[in-house]
Scaffold this motif. Structure first.
Motif, PDB file in Angstrom:
ATOM      1  N   LEU A  71       0.842  -1.205   0.000  1.00 28.06           N
ATOM      2  CA  LEU A  71       0.000   0.000   0.000  1.00 28.06           C
ATOM      3  C   LEU A  71       0.873   1.249   0.000  1.00 28.06           C
ATOM      4  CD1 LEU A  71      -2.838  -0.881   2.555  1.00 28.06           C
ATOM      5  CD2 LEU A  71      -2.838  -1.113   0.073  1.00 28.06           C
ATOM      6  N   TYR A  78      -4.664   4.275   3.661  1.00 28.49           N
ATOM      7  CA  TYR A  78      -5.205   3.163   4.431  1.00 28.49           C
ATOM      8  C   TYR A  78      -6.738   3.181   4.449  1.00 28.49           C
ATOM      9  CZ  TYR A  78      -6.644   0.112   8.110  1.00 28.49           C
ATOM     10  OH  TYR A  78      -7.301  -0.856   8.804  1.00 28.49           O
ATOM     11  N   TYR A  81      -7.972   1.632   1.362  1.00 27.34           N
ATOM     12  CA  TYR A  81      -7.796   0.175   1.402  1.00 27.34           C
ATOM     13  C   TYR A  81      -8.897  -0.466   2.240  1.00 27.34           C
ATOM     14  CZ  TYR A  81      -6.026  -4.348   2.904  1.00 27.34           C
ATOM     15  OH  TYR A  81      -5.919  -5.672   3.222  1.00 27.34           O
ATOM     16  N   PHE A  82      -9.164   0.148   3.424  1.00 29.48           N
ATOM     17  CA  PHE A  82     -10.162  -0.429   4.326  1.00 29.48           C
ATOM     18  C   PHE A  82     -11.541  -0.460   3.678  1.00 29.48           C
ATOM     19  CE2 PHE A  82     -13.125  -0.460   7.914  1.00 29.48           C
ATOM     20  CZ  PHE A  82     -12.633  -1.551   8.605  1.00 29.48           C
ATOM     21  N   THR A  85     -11.741  -3.151   0.883  1.00 31.15           N
ATOM     22  CA  THR A  85     -11.781  -4.551   1.321  1.00 31.15           C
ATOM     23  C   THR A  85     -12.850  -4.756   2.402  1.00 31.15           C
ATOM     24  OG1 THR A  85     -10.040  -4.059   2.912  1.00 31.15           O
ATOM     25  CG2 THR A  85      -9.334  -5.007   0.821  1.00 31.15           C
TER      26      THR A  85
END
Lengths: 253, 116
Positions: A71, A78, A81-82, A85
């Motif tokens: 990443l 972040y 990304y969170f 996903t």
């Protein structure tokens, strides 16, 4: 509706062709980030088995390090990304509910050994919370950190649920819970030798209570009986700490 | 598998509803877990295989499910970073203390019971 479907598929195909010229687009997509997560997890597990299960190479440590470095290299936030996903994170809810099953399967042990199990559950869980909070408090940790450390011996899905209720940082908690599990599962066998605890029931129950899922996996390596008692301890501790922690935490913050 | 997931989600929804409608400081999935446990104790054989397949799959891959949150440890706010020594020491010593006390407690109680 049926005519819209091919159109939307076409649109998404078109957008993915466009993004080839702009690599950051598809590298930021849920498709890529979920694939990355599953791949890192698989590789982490294989690596762990191949290296003979060295504790600091636990799949959770290696795979989260690999994901975080990727990443950073790809400059993915972040938060992004969170949310990409979130599908995996969402499944923690039903996974928490699923913990009712091992509890149901081994609940008959509670009936025959009620006194040692209940007494150990209460004393052990309270000790796991208060020892850590007292140490962290005397070392000058902030209130936010104390809240995030409190559910450290509980299985991650339940710990994150507790954090929702009492406050604290879910990211710090997830890291702390995972590390606690790995540390606990590693040092517990040495401690058992040192204090001469030979019973597989006691070893299993202690592993499940103090090191949740990672400890339970370790207990199944010892014996089936140890694993059963670890599963039981994991479920009981999760429920007990979820019930008492919102009250206990008031002594510290 | 799918039926099992449906059962788990229904119990999570029930738990969420109870958690929202009451003042109990317990989150939905945990109430859902307690409800499912009670249901299994009362009706032990209802849909057990499909729930079991799904639950075993979810529990086996729990580590995968907490990777998205776990990766967050590498992106913590700077305010936590200077507290690393306190976090690290309390976590490790706290875990060792908890293991010793838990194992000793259970050993003492079990041995006393055998003596009688």
């Amino acid at each position: 509706m049926t005519s819209n479907l091919p159109a939307s598929i076409h649109a998404s195909l078109a957008s993915s062709t466009v993004s080839v010229s702009e690599p950051s687009h598809w590298l930021h997509s849920p498709l890529f980030l979920i694939t990355l997560t599953l791949l890192a997890y698989q590789l982490g597990q294989t690596f762990y088995r191949r290296t003979g299960k060295i504790f600091f190479l636990h799949p959770l440590i290696t795979s989260s390090t690999a994901i975080a470095s990727t990443l950073m290299a790809l400059q993915v936030d972040y938060e992004h990304y969170f949310s990409a996903t979130y599908l995996l994170h969402f499944l923690l809810g039903p996974a928490t509910v699923a913990l009712a099953l091992p509890l149901h399967r081994y609940f008959h042990c509670v009936k025959t050994q009620a006194t040692p199990i209940v007494a150990t559950l209460v004393i052990g869980s309270l000790c796991a919370i208060t020892s850590t909070l007292w140490l962290a408090d005397s070392l000058g940790a902030s209130q936010d950190v104390l809240l995030s450390l409190a559910p450290k011996s509980v299985t991650t899905p339940i710990a994150l649920n507790i954090i929702d209720v009492i406050g604290g940082s879910p990211f710090l908690t997830a890291g702390v819970v995972v590390t606690t599990g790995v540390v606990g599962a590693t040092v517990a066998p040495l401690i058992f030798q040192l204090i001469k605890v030979k019973s597989h029931r006691i070893q299993g129950f202690t592993l499940g209570l103090t090191a949740h899922g990672v400890g339970t996996a370790k207990a199944f390596e010892i014996s089936g009986e140890a694993g059963a008692f670890a599963s039981l301890a994991l479920g009981l501790t999760g429920i007990f700490i979820a019930l008492v922690l919102p009250h206990v935490i008031q002594w510290f913050v | 598998m799918l039926k099992g997931l449906l059962v788990l989600l229904i119990f999570q929804c029930l738990g969420e509803a109870i958690s929202q409608l009451s003042d109990i400081p317990i989150s939905g999935p945990i109430i859902g877990m307690l409800l499912l446990f009670l249901a299994l104790q009362i009706y032990p054989h209802q849909h057990l295989t499909s729930i079991e397949t799904c639950s075993t799959n979810l529990i086996t891959h729990l580590p995968l499910l907490f990777l998205p949150a776990g990766v967050g440890i590498f992106f913590l706010d700077p305010e936590y970073l200077n507290q690393w020594p306190a976090i690290f020491v309390s976590m490790i010593l706290g875990t060792i203390l908890a293991i010793v006390i838990t194992a000793m407690t259970m050993k003492l109680i079990t041995e006393n019971r055998h003596d009688k």
